[in-house]
Design a protein around this motif. Sequence first.
Motif, PDB file in Angstrom:
ATOM      1  N   PRO A  21       0.505  -1.114   0.191  1.00 50.59           N
ATOM      2  CA  PRO A  21      -0.041   0.679  -0.126  1.00 50.59           C
ATOM      3  C   PRO A  21       0.849   0.947   0.319  1.00 50.59           C
ATOM      4  O   PRO A  21       1.693   0.966   0.584  1.00 50.59           O
ATOM      5  CB  PRO A  21      -1.337  -0.523   1.330  1.00 50.59           C
ATOM      6  N   GLY A  47       0.685   5.111   0.435  1.00 43.93           N
ATOM      7  CA  GLY A  47      -0.173   6.788   0.345  1.00 43.93           C
ATOM      8  C   GLY A  47       0.620   7.245  -0.128  1.00 43.93           C
ATOM      9  O   GLY A  47      -0.410   8.111  -1.637  1.00 43.93           O
ATOM     10  N   THR A  48       1.511   8.366   0.846  1.00 38.81           N
ATOM     11  CA  THR A  48       2.321   9.604  -0.059  1.00 38.81           C
ATOM     12  C   THR A  48       3.238   9.255  -0.411  1.00 38.81           C
ATOM     13  O   THR A  48       4.424  10.430  -0.537  1.00 38.81           O
ATOM     14  CB  THR A  48       2.219  11.465   0.461  1.00 38.81           C
ATOM     15  N   GLY A  49       3.896   8.092   0.143  1.00 37.14           N
ATOM     16  CA  GLY A  49       5.552   8.097   0.335  1.00 37.14           C
ATOM     17  C   GLY A  49       5.716   9.566   1.089  1.00 37.14           C
ATOM     18  O   GLY A  49       7.768   8.908   0.970  1.00 37.14           O
ATOM     19  N   THR A  50       5.661   9.862   1.811  1.00 38.27           N
ATOM     20  CA  THR A  50       6.730  10.493   3.307  1.00 38.27           C
ATOM     21  C   THR A  50       7.648   9.630   4.136  1.00 38.27           C
ATOM     22  O   THR A  50       7.718  10.536   5.446  1.00 38.27           O
ATOM     23  CB  THR A  50       5.861  11.133   3.642  1.00 38.27           C
ATOM     24  N   SER A  51       7.305   8.370   4.201  1.00 42.80           N
ATOM     25  CA  SER A  51       7.366   7.525   5.458  1.00 42.80           C
ATOM     26  C   SER A  51       9.414   7.236   5.569  1.00 42.80           C
ATOM     27  O   SER A  51      10.095   8.150   4.664  1.00 42.80           O
ATOM     28  CB  SER A  51       6.969   6.290   5.675  1.00 42.80           C
ATOM     29  N   GLY A 109       5.361  16.321  10.225  1.00 43.16           N
ATOM     30  CA  GLY A 109       5.345  17.323   9.924  1.00 43.16           C
ATOM     31  C   GLY A 109       5.067  17.358   7.632  1.00 43.16           C
ATOM     32  O   GLY A 109       4.995  18.315   7.534  1.00 43.16           O
ATOM     33  N   SER A 116      -0.877  11.166   3.804  1.00 42.13           N
ATOM     34  CA  SER A 116      -2.034  10.421   3.934  1.00 42.13           C
ATOM     35  C   SER A 116      -2.902  10.429   5.523  1.00 42.13           C
ATOM     36  O   SER A 116      -2.318   9.272   5.907  1.00 42.13           O
ATOM     37  CB  SER A 116      -2.966   9.579   2.982  1.00 42.13           C
ATOM     38  N   THR A 124       1.369   4.055  10.267  1.00 41.04           N
ATOM     39  CA  THR A 124       2.261   4.400  10.556  1.00 41.04           C
ATOM     40  C   THR A 124       2.021   4.614  11.742  1.00 41.04           C
ATOM     41  O   THR A 124       2.970   5.342  12.523  1.00 41.04           O
ATOM     42  CB  THR A 124       2.877   5.324   9.900  1.00 41.04           C
ATOM     43  N   SER A 157       2.216  10.459  14.476  1.00 40.63           N
ATOM     44  CA  SER A 157       2.173  11.455  15.411  1.00 40.63           C
ATOM     45  C   SER A 157       2.234  12.800  14.873  1.00 40.63           C
ATOM     46  O   SER A 157       2.464  12.856  14.189  1.00 40.63           O
ATOM     47  CB  SER A 157       2.154  11.236  17.224  1.00 40.63           C
ATOM     48  N   GLU A 162       1.153  -0.798   9.253  1.00 41.29           N
ATOM     49  CA  GLU A 162       2.174  -0.583   8.455  1.00 41.29           C
ATOM     50  C   GLU A 162       2.043  -1.412   6.784  1.00 41.29           C
ATOM     51  O   GLU A 162       2.619  -1.492   5.895  1.00 41.29           O
ATOM     52  CB  GLU A 162       3.226  -0.750   8.210  1.00 41.29           C
ATOM     53  N   ILE A 201      -6.194  -0.227   4.414  1.00 44.63           N
ATOM     54  CA  ILE A 201      -6.285   0.393   5.215  1.00 44.63           C
ATOM     55  C   ILE A 201      -7.267   1.522   3.794  1.00 44.63           C
ATOM     56  O   ILE A 201      -6.324   2.223   2.724  1.00 44.63           O
ATOM     57  CB  ILE A 201      -6.478   2.020   5.988  1.00 44.63           C
ATOM     58  N   HIS A 255       9.974  15.956  19.785  1.00 49.74           N
ATOM     59  CA  HIS A 255       8.535  16.915  20.005  1.00 49.74           C
ATOM     60  C   HIS A 255       8.660  16.059  21.439  1.00 49.74           C
ATOM     61  O   HIS A 255       8.096  15.062  22.301  1.00 49.74           O
ATOM     62  CB  HIS A 255       7.351  15.533  19.825  1.00 49.74           C
ATOM     63  N   GLU A 305       7.086   7.188  16.555  1.00 50.18           N
ATOM     64  CA  GLU A 305       6.632   7.764  15.482  1.00 50.18           C
ATOM     65  C   GLU A 305       6.558   7.344  14.216  1.00 50.18           C
ATOM     66  O   GLU A 305       6.028   7.003  13.519  1.00 50.18           O
ATOM     67  CB  GLU A 305       6.083   9.022  15.242  1.00 50.18           C
ATOM     68  N   ASN A 330       3.040  -6.362   2.124  1.00 50.96           N
ATOM     69  CA  ASN A 330       4.243  -5.698   2.537  1.00 50.96           C
ATOM     70  C   ASN A 330       5.389  -6.630   2.969  1.00 50.96           C
ATOM     71  O   ASN A 330       6.113  -5.871   4.296  1.00 50.96           O
ATOM     72  CB  ASN A 330       3.670  -3.744   3.528  1.00 50.96           C
TER      73      ASN A 330
HETATM   74  C1  LIG Z   1       9.865  15.969   6.511  1.00 43.51           C
HETATM   75  C2  LIG Z   1       9.160  14.934   7.579  1.00 43.51           C
HETATM   76  C3  LIG Z   1       8.611  14.967   8.579  1.00 43.51           C
HETATM   77  C4  LIG Z   1       8.091  14.064   9.430  1.00 43.51           C
HETATM   78  N1  LIG Z   1       7.800  14.028  11.397  1.00 43.51           N
HETATM   79  C5  LIG Z   1       6.918  13.185  11.061  1.00 43.51           C
HETATM   80  C6  LIG Z   1       6.290  13.650  11.984  1.00 43.51           C
HETATM   81  O1  LIG Z   1       6.956  14.325  13.320  1.00 43.51           O
HETATM   82  N2  LIG Z   1       5.376  12.646  13.568  1.00 43.51           N
HETATM   83  C7  LIG Z   1       5.834  10.972  12.631  1.00 43.51           C
HETATM   84  O2  LIG Z   1       4.682  11.018  13.194  1.00 43.51           O
HETATM   85  N3  LIG Z   1       5.769  10.916  11.132  1.00 43.51           N
HETATM   86  C8  LIG Z   1       6.607  11.782  10.789  1.00 43.51           C
HETATM   87  N4  LIG Z   1       7.230  12.301   8.918  1.00 43.51           N
HETATM   88  C9  LIG Z   1       6.888   9.908   8.707  1.00 43.51           C
HETATM   89  C10 LIG Z   1       5.917  10.425   7.269  1.00 43.51           C
HETATM   90  O3  LIG Z   1       5.032  11.703   7.473  1.00 43.51           O
HETATM   91  C11 LIG Z   1       4.864   9.333   8.018  1.00 43.51           C
HETATM   92  O4  LIG Z   1       5.071   8.097   8.320  1.00 43.51           O
HETATM   93  C12 LIG Z   1       3.550   9.544   7.836  1.00 43.51           C
HETATM   94  O5  LIG Z   1       2.666   9.442   8.814  1.00 43.51           O
HETATM   95  C13 LIG Z   1       3.435   8.275   6.000  1.00 43.51           C
HETATM   96  O6  LIG Z   1       2.009   8.703   5.552  1.00 43.51           O
HETATM   97  P1  LIG Z   1       2.524   8.893   3.921  1.00 43.51           P
HETATM   98  O7  LIG Z   1       1.179   8.662   3.422  1.00 43.51           O
HETATM   99  O8  LIG Z   1       3.254   8.877   3.570  1.00 43.51           O
HETATM  100  O9  LIG Z   1       2.110   7.115   3.621  1.00 43.51           O
HETATM  101  P2  LIG Z   1       3.255   6.296   2.767  1.00 43.51           P
HETATM  102  O10 LIG Z   1       4.952   6.605   3.188  1.00 43.51           O
HETATM  103  O11 LIG Z   1       2.752   6.437   1.564  1.00 43.51           O
HETATM  104  O12 LIG Z   1       3.149   4.949   4.085  1.00 43.51           O
HETATM  105  C14 LIG Z   1       4.077   4.647   5.179  1.00 43.51           C
HETATM  106  C15 LIG Z   1       3.506   3.255   5.579  1.00 43.51           C
HETATM  107  O13 LIG Z   1       2.212   3.283   6.046  1.00 43.51           O
HETATM  108  C16 LIG Z   1       1.876   2.046   4.704  1.00 43.51           C
HETATM  109  N5  LIG Z   1       0.559   2.301   4.005  1.00 43.51           N
HETATM  110  C17 LIG Z   1      -0.060   3.536   3.227  1.00 43.51           C
HETATM  111  N6  LIG Z   1      -0.789   3.960   3.408  1.00 43.51           N
HETATM  112  C18 LIG Z   1      -1.576   2.824   3.331  1.00 43.51           C
HETATM  113  C19 LIG Z   1      -3.295   2.292   3.160  1.00 43.51           C
HETATM  114  N7  LIG Z   1      -4.079   2.935   2.897  1.00 43.51           N
HETATM  115  N8  LIG Z   1      -2.953   0.816   3.967  1.00 43.51           N
HETATM  116  C20 LIG Z   1      -2.691   0.592   4.684  1.00 43.51           C
HETATM  117  N9  LIG Z   1      -0.992   1.002   4.397  1.00 43.51           N
HETATM  118  C21 LIG Z   1      -0.967   1.972   4.726  1.00 43.51           C
HETATM  119  C22 LIG Z   1       2.917   1.518   3.565  1.00 43.51           C
HETATM  120  O14 LIG Z   1       2.407   0.325   3.069  1.00 43.51           O
HETATM  121  C23 LIG Z   1       4.201   2.483   4.134  1.00 43.51           C
HETATM  122  O15 LIG Z   1       4.251   0.895   5.059  1.00 43.51           O
HETATM  123  C24 LIG Z   1       7.808  13.105   8.520  1.00 43.51           C
HETATM  124  C25 LIG Z   1       8.444  12.798   7.220  1.00 43.51           C
HETATM  125  C26 LIG Z   1       8.843  14.089   6.834  1.00 43.51           C
HETATM  126  C27 LIG Z   1       9.735  13.330   5.532  1.00 43.51           C
END
Ligand SMILES: Cc1cc2nc3c(=O)[nH]c(=O)nc-3n(C[C@H](O)[C@H](O)[C@H](O)COP(=O)(O)OP(=O)(O)OC[C@H]3O[C@@H](n4cnc5c(N)ncnc54)[C@H](O)[C@@H]3O)c2cc1C
Length: 468
Positions: free
Chosen positions: A79, A81-85, A144, A148, A155, A158, A208, A214, A380, A424, A461
């Motif tokens: 899966p 979402g926006t690839g920011t993990s 930050g 999504s 993940t 927070s 994850e 989801i 945090h 987090e 995954n």
């Molecule tokens: C500059 C920066 C700052 C950040 N600061 C924080 C912070 O303060 N706190 C924090 O918690 N995180 C932070 N992060 C990390 C990131 O933003 C989180 O991990 C975010 O929650 C991931 O969301 P995503 O949509 O990008 O998921 P993705 O990166 O696309 O996916 C993350 C994981 O979730 C799974 N996934 C995604 N969508 C679904 C779905 N619909 N169903 C099931 N599994 C799914 C994926 O398979 C993958 O394992 C930061 C990242 C960056 C780049």
Amino acid sequence: MPEGTAALTPRTAPDALIAELKSLLGDRLSTAAAVREQHGRDESFHPVAPPDAVAFAQSTEEVAEIVKACARHGVPVVPFGTGTSLEGHVAAIHGGICIDVSGMNRILAVRPEDMDVTVQAGVTRKQLNEHLRDTGLFFPIDPGADASLGGMAATRASGTNAVRYGTMRENVLALTVVLADGRIIRTARRARKSAAGYDLTRLFVGSEGTLGVITEVTLKLYGIPEAILSAVCPFPGVAEAVNTVIQTIQTGVPIARIEFLDDNQIRAVNSFSKTSYAEVPTLFFEFHGSDAGVAEQVEMVQAIAAEHGGTDFQWARSTEDRERLWHARHNAYYAGLSMKPGGKGFSSDVCVPISRLAECIVETKKDLEASALFTAVVGHVGDGNFHVLFVFDPDNPAEVAEAKRLNARVVDRALAMDGTCTGEHGVGLGKMQYLEAEHGRDALDVMAAVKRALDPANIMNPGKVVGV
Ligand SMILES: Cc1cc2nc3c(=O)[nH]c(=O)nc-3n(C[C@H](O)[C@H](O)[C@H](O)COP(=O)(O)OP(=O)(O)OC[C@H]3O[C@@H](n4cnc5c(N)ncnc54)[C@H](O)[C@@H]3O)c2cc1C
């Protein structure tokens, strides 16, 4: 870090599966190299591992059809979402089909009278808050990045507001999930509390993508506070700043945000965001409440800070000034990376019980100061959670080894204080190596048993979080 990465054994999607998905999705199935590459990477240094194809889903039912097809062929599903993990979470290390849910971006129901909302998994946190603007409600969780809400649930994300409003764990009321065999379940109703059986919501929050996809998320909402005030205050040293945090939390001040940035992080922020903060250990604060409530919180925190040498508060009252301050804070990661052109970074993410926080950060800073790497500490801290950003040249083995060594010391120190290796960001690939030390073999075996029960063919995954 690269160690802990599962062996790369791609199970290539057969032509028959690609043809089946093509007839289901048409142009919304892509095998283009650029699209695959973009979906095989996150925002970290982890190597890119592109999936065989990317399926852009638009509904729960469509996700279920895609998963069923993958299950029939025994092909992995990742899966997206926006690839920011930040821990290699979306890397398709075993190949397979990436399901991108970003097109599932409809806000399905806002219920102001219940203070909750149901969204499709691809809705981002900023999109949701924009939509809620005229309702007087908001959703507080703010990693930050503009992630999504499905990814944030997946993940257990927070961010800066968690000290007041909790994490995704506390704020998800229910999920719709497509299981590894294509069945669709809803994990709970919208009741604020329930004692009806095992808590499936919290099982999927933080899973994850390893247990299911989801597709819909029901979240708690909060009233926008009558008064919001932000501030920045420099401190004479790390211990003074962190002890201010500890005392604020122990006194029970309902602070909304309390963030620590060390001298290096402030230097990076000044250079990246064109700010001019004093380049010393600093706290960023935000107070939420009624006018009287905020005034009372401010008085208490100023008194605590003054005891620790923090007297020079700079206030941000207007929405614009507050947004500028928090924008600089949210860009701290990129600010740190910019200190070494061409450098890559990774961020530790430990979290310790609040009483151990000052000791943990002060000891960590001693390690960092003895190293030649550029590092920055930001966190945090109201939750006991902080990040060390290590910036290194990925082609220089000595720098990579040094980053690994320092990171391992931070994690070992946090675990020795009864903390966690990740507060987090989650496990992905990068933190798998620490889970046994954190949970013990038996607890990890229980997690593996849950994974096997829900995903016996290991298609969700695979190779992430817990080895099976
Ligand atoms: C500059 C920066 C700052 C950040 N600061 C924080 C912070 O303060 N706190 C924090 O918690 N995180 C932070 N992060 C990390 C990131 O933003 C989180 O991990 C975010 O929650 C991931 O969301 P995503 O949509 O990008 O998921 P993705 O990166 O696309 O996916 C993350 C994981 O979730 C799974 N996934 C995604 N969508 C679904 C779905 N619909 N169903 C099931 N599994 C799914 C994926 O398979 C993958 O394992 C930061 C990242 C960056 C780049």
